[in-house]
Design a protein around this motif. Structure first.
Motif, PDB file in Angstrom:
ATOM      1  N   SER A  71      13.641 -31.601 -29.897  1.00 27.57           N
ATOM      2  CA  SER A  71      14.870 -31.165 -30.869  1.00 27.57           C
ATOM      3  C   SER A  71      15.009 -29.741 -30.382  1.00 27.57           C
ATOM      4  CB  SER A  71      14.993 -31.554 -32.004  1.00 27.57           C
ATOM      5  OG  SER A  71      13.782 -30.739 -32.847  1.00 27.57           O
ATOM      6  N   ARG A  72      16.243 -29.173 -30.591  1.00 29.44           N
ATOM      7  CA  ARG A  72      16.310 -27.733 -30.453  1.00 29.44           C
ATOM      8  C   ARG A  72      17.163 -26.915 -31.515  1.00 29.44           C
ATOM      9  NH1 ARG A  72      21.255 -27.057 -25.853  1.00 29.44           N
ATOM     10  NH2 ARG A  72      22.424 -28.876 -26.811  1.00 29.44           N
ATOM     11  N   ASP A  73      16.879 -25.746 -31.675  1.00 30.43           N
ATOM     12  CA  ASP A  73      17.552 -25.106 -32.760  1.00 30.43           C
ATOM     13  C   ASP A  73      18.158 -23.833 -32.033  1.00 30.43           C
ATOM     14  OD1 ASP A  73      18.351 -23.078 -34.741  1.00 30.43           O
ATOM     15  OD2 ASP A  73      16.865 -23.885 -35.903  1.00 30.43           O
ATOM     16  N   ILE A  74      19.677 -23.971 -31.693  1.00 30.68           N
ATOM     17  CA  ILE A  74      20.299 -22.904 -30.739  1.00 30.68           C
ATOM     18  C   ILE A  74      20.253 -21.715 -31.458  1.00 30.68           C
ATOM     19  CG2 ILE A  74      22.469 -22.574 -29.880  1.00 30.68           C
ATOM     20  CD1 ILE A  74      22.926 -25.334 -29.509  1.00 30.68           C
ATOM     21  N   ALA A  75      20.467 -21.799 -32.869  1.00 33.84           N
ATOM     22  CA  ALA A  75      20.273 -20.327 -33.578  1.00 33.84           C
ATOM     23  C   ALA A  75      19.004 -19.762 -33.081  1.00 33.84           C
ATOM     24  CB  ALA A  75      20.890 -20.477 -34.953  1.00 33.84           C
ATOM     25  N   LYS A  76      17.985 -20.382 -33.218  1.00 31.69           N
ATOM     26  CA  LYS A  76      16.631 -19.647 -33.183  1.00 31.69           C
ATOM     27  C   LYS A  76      16.257 -19.645 -31.789  1.00 31.69           C
ATOM     28  CE  LYS A  76      15.011 -21.077 -37.715  1.00 31.69           C
ATOM     29  NZ  LYS A  76      13.655 -21.652 -38.471  1.00 31.69           N
ATOM     30  N   ASN A  77      17.184 -20.181 -30.993  1.00 32.53           N
ATOM     31  CA  ASN A  77      16.733 -20.312 -29.402  1.00 32.53           C
ATOM     32  C   ASN A  77      15.431 -20.971 -29.213  1.00 32.53           C
ATOM     33  OD1 ASN A  77      18.031 -20.031 -27.017  1.00 32.53           O
ATOM     34  ND2 ASN A  77      16.951 -18.175 -26.447  1.00 32.53           N
ATOM     35  N   THR A  78      14.886 -21.933 -30.066  1.00 33.90           N
ATOM     36  CA  THR A  78      13.588 -22.552 -30.093  1.00 33.90           C
ATOM     37  C   THR A  78      13.918 -24.298 -29.842  1.00 33.90           C
ATOM     38  OG1 THR A  78      12.734 -20.724 -31.547  1.00 33.90           O
ATOM     39  CG2 THR A  78      11.812 -22.794 -31.421  1.00 33.90           C
ATOM     40  N   LEU A  79      12.925 -24.484 -29.202  1.00 30.09           N
ATOM     41  CA  LEU A  79      12.863 -26.055 -28.986  1.00 30.09           C
ATOM     42  C   LEU A  79      11.523 -26.641 -29.971  1.00 30.09           C
ATOM     43  CD1 LEU A  79      13.872 -25.106 -25.868  1.00 30.09           C
ATOM     44  CD2 LEU A  79      14.342 -27.475 -26.091  1.00 30.09           C
ATOM     45  N   TYR A  80      11.589 -27.801 -30.166  1.00 28.33           N
ATOM     46  CA  TYR A  80      10.525 -28.472 -30.728  1.00 28.33           C
ATOM     47  C   TYR A  80      10.138 -29.909 -30.130  1.00 28.33           C
ATOM     48  CZ  TYR A  80      12.111 -25.061 -34.241  1.00 28.33           C
ATOM     49  OH  TYR A  80      12.637 -24.029 -35.129  1.00 28.33           O
ATOM     50  N   LEU A  81       8.704 -29.946 -30.200  1.00 25.57           N
ATOM     51  CA  LEU A  81       8.202 -31.441 -29.708  1.00 25.57           C
ATOM     52  C   LEU A  81       7.433 -31.757 -30.952  1.00 25.57           C
ATOM     53  CD1 LEU A  81       7.491 -33.325 -27.325  1.00 25.57           C
ATOM     54  CD2 LEU A  81       5.431 -32.254 -27.212  1.00 25.57           C
ATOM     55  N   GLN A  82       7.991 -32.986 -31.523  1.00 26.91           N
ATOM     56  CA  GLN A  82       7.613 -33.442 -32.736  1.00 26.91           C
ATOM     57  C   GLN A  82       6.565 -34.788 -32.134  1.00 26.91           C
ATOM     58  OE1 GLN A  82       7.902 -33.203 -36.184  1.00 26.91           O
ATOM     59  NE2 GLN A  82       6.386 -34.648 -36.285  1.00 26.91           N
ATOM     60  N   MET A  83       5.561 -34.751 -32.548  1.00 22.76           N
ATOM     61  CA  MET A  83       4.175 -35.831 -31.940  1.00 22.76           C
ATOM     62  C   MET A  83       3.800 -36.664 -33.220  1.00 22.76           C
ATOM     63  SD  MET A  83       2.518 -33.381 -29.191  1.00 22.76           S
ATOM     64  CE  MET A  83       1.627 -32.398 -30.482  1.00 22.76           C
ATOM     65  N   ASN A  84       4.254 -37.893 -33.244  1.00 17.40           N
ATOM     66  CA  ASN A  84       3.785 -38.733 -34.027  1.00 17.40           C
ATOM     67  C   ASN A  84       2.663 -39.723 -33.591  1.00 17.40           C
ATOM     68  OD1 ASN A  84       5.620 -37.377 -35.933  1.00 17.40           O
ATOM     69  ND2 ASN A  84       7.034 -38.876 -35.347  1.00 17.40           N
ATOM     70  N   ASN A  85       2.051 -40.288 -34.532  1.00 19.58           N
ATOM     71  CA  ASN A  85       0.981 -41.267 -34.374  1.00 19.58           C
ATOM     72  C   ASN A  85       0.047 -40.925 -32.767  1.00 19.58           C
ATOM     73  OD1 ASN A  85      -0.369 -43.709 -34.091  1.00 19.58           O
ATOM     74  ND2 ASN A  85       1.124 -44.714 -32.794  1.00 19.58           N
ATOM     75  N   LEU A  86      -0.478 -39.646 -33.071  1.00 16.84           N
ATOM     76  CA  LEU A  86      -1.541 -39.115 -31.911  1.00 16.84           C
ATOM     77  C   LEU A  86      -2.523 -40.133 -31.811  1.00 16.84           C
ATOM     78  CD1 LEU A  86      -0.589 -35.295 -32.861  1.00 16.84           C
ATOM     79  CD2 LEU A  86      -0.107 -36.335 -30.880  1.00 16.84           C
ATOM     80  N   LYS A  87      -2.823 -39.888 -30.611  1.00 26.05           N
ATOM     81  CA  LYS A  87      -4.100 -40.703 -29.904  1.00 26.05           C
ATOM     82  C   LYS A  87      -5.028 -39.674 -29.365  1.00 26.05           C
ATOM     83  CE  LYS A  87      -0.940 -44.521 -28.906  1.00 26.05           C
ATOM     84  NZ  LYS A  87      -0.407 -45.539 -28.073  1.00 26.05           N
ATOM     85  N   PRO A  88      -6.224 -39.811 -29.366  1.00 26.88           N
ATOM     86  CA  PRO A  88      -7.441 -38.906 -28.573  1.00 26.88           C
ATOM     87  C   PRO A  88      -6.815 -38.721 -27.329  1.00 26.88           C
ATOM     88  CG  PRO A  88      -8.637 -40.725 -29.791  1.00 26.88           C
ATOM     89  CD  PRO A  88      -6.971 -41.070 -29.942  1.00 26.88           C
ATOM     90  N   GLU A  89      -6.079 -39.748 -26.489  1.00 30.64           N
ATOM     91  CA  GLU A  89      -5.608 -39.413 -25.020  1.00 30.64           C
ATOM     92  C   GLU A  89      -4.524 -38.462 -24.983  1.00 30.64           C
ATOM     93  OE1 GLU A  89      -6.073 -42.382 -26.467  1.00 30.64           O
ATOM     94  OE2 GLU A  89      -4.617 -43.695 -25.786  1.00 30.64           O
ATOM     95  N   ASP A  90      -4.008 -38.244 -26.021  1.00 31.77           N
ATOM     96  CA  ASP A  90      -2.942 -36.976 -26.140  1.00 31.77           C
ATOM     97  C   ASP A  90      -3.488 -35.554 -26.254  1.00 31.77           C
ATOM     98  OD1 ASP A  90      -1.166 -39.051 -28.575  1.00 31.77           O
ATOM     99  OD2 ASP A  90      -0.710 -38.685 -26.439  1.00 31.77           O
ATOM    100  N   THR A  91      -4.792 -35.373 -26.202  1.00 26.22           N
ATOM    101  CA  THR A  91      -5.570 -34.222 -26.032  1.00 26.22           C
ATOM    102  C   THR A  91      -5.123 -33.535 -24.800  1.00 26.22           C
ATOM    103  OG1 THR A  91      -7.090 -35.046 -27.584  1.00 26.22           O
ATOM    104  CG2 THR A  91      -7.691 -32.979 -25.956  1.00 26.22           C
TER     105      THR A  91
END
Length: 126
Positions: A71-91
């Motif tokens: 997602s992105r917040d235009i006012a903050k000029n920032t993007l976000y990466l939401q990561m759920n159900n993380l797995k060891p291979e996501d390291t």
């Protein structure tokens, strides 16, 4: 001066969640597509997620489909990466990046990204 700064990485248990941030300066996230790339230990960089501003489509790597969103917040000029159900291979080290030559589209190959953040480490382990 273009700058991308990731934050929010850390150690999380399998099944947990984490949200990464990518603070941008030097251009507006309203007009430039920013993608997420990761590099696991001993592996090549992998483009995992990108939302194209030109057609609104989001491109996912199969490895994160159904678990990661951006997602992105235009006012903050920032993007976000939401990561759920993380797995060891996501390291991995996670990067945000943009391609200045075609700013509204997602590049077909990550080598076309020409501006990168410094990366933030995500470790998934019990």
């Amino acid at each position: 001066q273009v700058q991308l700064v990731e934050s929010g990485g850390g150690l999380v248990q399998p099944g947990g969640s984490l949200r990464l941030s990518c603070a941008v300066s030097g251009f507006s996230v309203q007009h430039y597509t920013v993608g997420w790339v990761r590099q696991a230990p001993g592996k090549e960089r992998e483009g995992i997620l990108c939302t194209s501003l030109s057609d609104g489509n989001t491109y996912f790597a199969d490895s994160v489909k159904g678990r990661f969103t951006m997602s992105r917040d235009i006012a903050k000029n920032t993007l976000y990466l939401q990561m759920n159900n993380l797995k060891p291979e996501d390291t991995a080290v996670y990067y945000c990046a943009t391609e200045s030559l075609h700013p509204r589209t997602c590049p077909k190959v990550i080598s076309r990204y020409d501006y990168w953040g410094q990366g933030t480490q995500v470790t998934v382990s019990s």
